[in-house]
Design an enzyme around this catalytic site. Structure first.
Site, mmCIF file in Angstrom:
data_model
loop_
_atom_site.group_PDB
_atom_site.id
_atom_site.type_symbol
_atom_site.label_atom_id
_atom_site.label_comp_id
_atom_site.label_asym_id
_atom_site.label_seq_id
_atom_site.Cartn_x
_atom_site.Cartn_y
_atom_site.Cartn_z
ATOM 1 N N LYS A 152 -19.653 37.941 52.621
ATOM 2 C CA LYS A 152 -19.156 37.098 51.530
ATOM 3 C C LYS A 152 -18.837 35.664 51.945
ATOM 4 C CE LYS A 152 -18.016 40.683 48.278
ATOM 5 N NZ LYS A 152 -16.978 41.412 47.475
ATOM 6 N N ARG B 270 -17.660 48.799 52.105
ATOM 7 C CA ARG B 270 -18.911 48.614 51.360
ATOM 8 C C ARG B 270 -19.702 47.515 52.039
ATOM 9 N NH1 ARG B 270 -20.860 45.236 47.549
ATOM 10 N NH2 ARG B 270 -22.329 46.122 46.016
HETATM 11 N N1 LIG Z 1 -16.103 47.931 44.644
HETATM 12 C C1 LIG Z 1 -16.774 46.787 44.910
HETATM 13 N N2 LIG Z 1 -17.969 46.538 44.319
HETATM 14 C C2 LIG Z 1 -18.637 45.374 44.588
HETATM 15 N N3 LIG Z 1 -19.816 45.119 43.973
HETATM 16 C C3 LIG Z 1 -20.478 43.950 44.231
HETATM 17 C C4 LIG Z 1 -19.954 43.041 45.138
HETATM 18 C C5 LIG Z 1 -20.698 41.780 45.413
HETATM 19 O O1 LIG Z 1 -21.482 41.957 46.552
HETATM 20 P P1 LIG Z 1 -23.065 42.264 46.502
HETATM 21 O O2 LIG Z 1 -23.324 43.513 45.769
HETATM 22 O O3 LIG Z 1 -23.588 42.180 47.862
HETATM 23 O O4 LIG Z 1 -23.654 41.020 45.705
HETATM 24 P P2 LIG Z 1 -24.168 40.887 44.227
HETATM 25 O O5 LIG Z 1 -23.009 41.188 43.350
HETATM 26 O O6 LIG Z 1 -24.650 39.461 44.159
HETATM 27 O O7 LIG Z 1 -25.301 41.891 44.044
HETATM 28 N N4 LIG Z 1 -18.778 43.261 45.771
HETATM 29 C C6 LIG Z 1 -18.098 44.433 45.496
HETATM 30 C C7 LIG Z 1 -16.829 44.732 46.118
HETATM 31 O O8 LIG Z 1 -16.273 43.944 46.919
HETATM 32 N N5 LIG Z 1 -16.222 45.903 45.795
#
Ligand SMILES: Nc1nc2ncc(COP(=O)(O)OP(=O)(O)O)nc2c(=O)[nH]1
Length: 287
Positions: free
Chosen positions: A226, A261
């Site tokens: 992040k 995660r």
């Molecule tokens: N429970 C939980 N769910 C999440 N889902 C998405 C993201 C964002 O990260 P990522 O999926 O890598 O990116 P994007 O939302 O751009 O797909 N962060 C979280 C988190 O910190 N906690």
């Protein structure tokens, strides 16, 4: 002595929480912040999920809509088109629990019907119909804190006391979920790193994670690649933030997180093996 450590029944797939567990991220999206487009076909996403399980992921998180600030909204139909085939194939080809990362009730229901055994909702079941949909599925649910909406949550996040405010939000969402009929044993919390928070807010929450253990449910931590980690290290490219992500998640586990995660499963699994080896050293008896 029977095993008293908590565990989650993810639609028949048991996730034991006797030690920290690694949730591998499978984003079936063209625009996710760190791996958008890398796995945005069913074949690529399934192959990636299988690779993460090979690397040691204890469960997978399938997402069909990016939550990064400014991401394009995705219709229910499009999100279903993206995630359902991936869930079906991964559920058939691996034994680990499959989580669906969505806030839409229709996607929750369809994903569980297709083989998902956990719901991961960045809105903490605040969307219309989400509480009832999640309750009806009977699977564990991750309730995450977010201030504002993904589109503008990072514009100028402000808290008088970020720990107290996130804590109060999660207390309220846990109450709402239990009132909707979701058993407390099926609830998890997530402080929502990067969701309406500055780097200072994120580091304060990470430092004070143990404050949330009194809520009595497992905590999930998601700091992987992040922006805050980039700010602290000067690593502008998300894929260069692996060491920072591993460090952050190790600290999260040390301060009570039970699930992390992550994008980088192999590196995280290795780091947790060292942590667990040290944790396994018996405490000397006080003579
Ligand atoms: N429970 C939980 N769910 C999440 N889902 C998405 C993201 C964002 O990260 P990522 O999926 O890598 O990116 P994007 O939302 O751009 O797909 N962060 C979280 C988190 O910190 N906690």
């Amino acid at each position: 002595m029977f095993d008293t450590s908590p565990q989650l029944d993810c639609a028949g797939r048991i996730l034991r929480l006797d030690r920290a567990r690694v949730m591998g991220i499978v984003n079936v999206t063209p625009d996710s912040f760190s791996d958008g487009g890398a796995h945005d076909t069913t074949e690529a996403a399934v192959a990636h999920g299988l690779k993460l399980v090979e690397e040691g992921a204890d469960l997978l998180d399938i997402g069909g809509e990016s939550t990064r600030p400014g991401a394009a909204p995705v219709s229910v139909e499009e999100e279903l088109r993206r995630v359902i085939p991936v869930i079906e194939q991964l559920a058939a080809r691996t034994q680990v629990p499959i989580s669906i990362d969505t806030f839409k009730p229709e996607v929750m229901r369809a994903a569980v019907a297709a083989g998902a055994g956990m719901i991961n909702d960045i809105y903490g079941l605040r969307q219309e119909g989400a509480l009832d949909a999640a309750a009806a599925t009977g699977v564990p649910v991750v309730l995450m804190h977010m201030q504002g909406e993904p589109g503008h949550m990072q514009a100028d996040p402000h808290y008088d006391d970020v720990v107290a405010e996130v804590h109060g939000f999660l207390v309220q969402r846990l109450f709402a979920a239990e009132m909707a009929g979701i058993a407390k044993k099926n609830l998890l919390i997530d402080l929502g790193f990067g969701f309406g928070k500055t780097t200072a807010h994120n580091m304060t929450l990470l430092a004070r994670s143990e404050r949330f253990l009194e809520l009595g449910v497992p905590m999930l931590a998601g700091l992987s690649r992040k922006r805050s980690l980039g700010e602290l290290t000067g690593r502008d490219t998300p894929s260069e933030r692996v060491a920072a992500s591993v460090a952050a998640h190790l600290i999260a586990v040390q301060r009570g997180a039970r699930i992390v995660r992550v994008h980088d499963v192999a590196a995280t699994v290795d780091a947790l093996k060292i942590w667990q080896a040290v944790e396994a050293v018996p405490t000397p008896r006080a003579d």
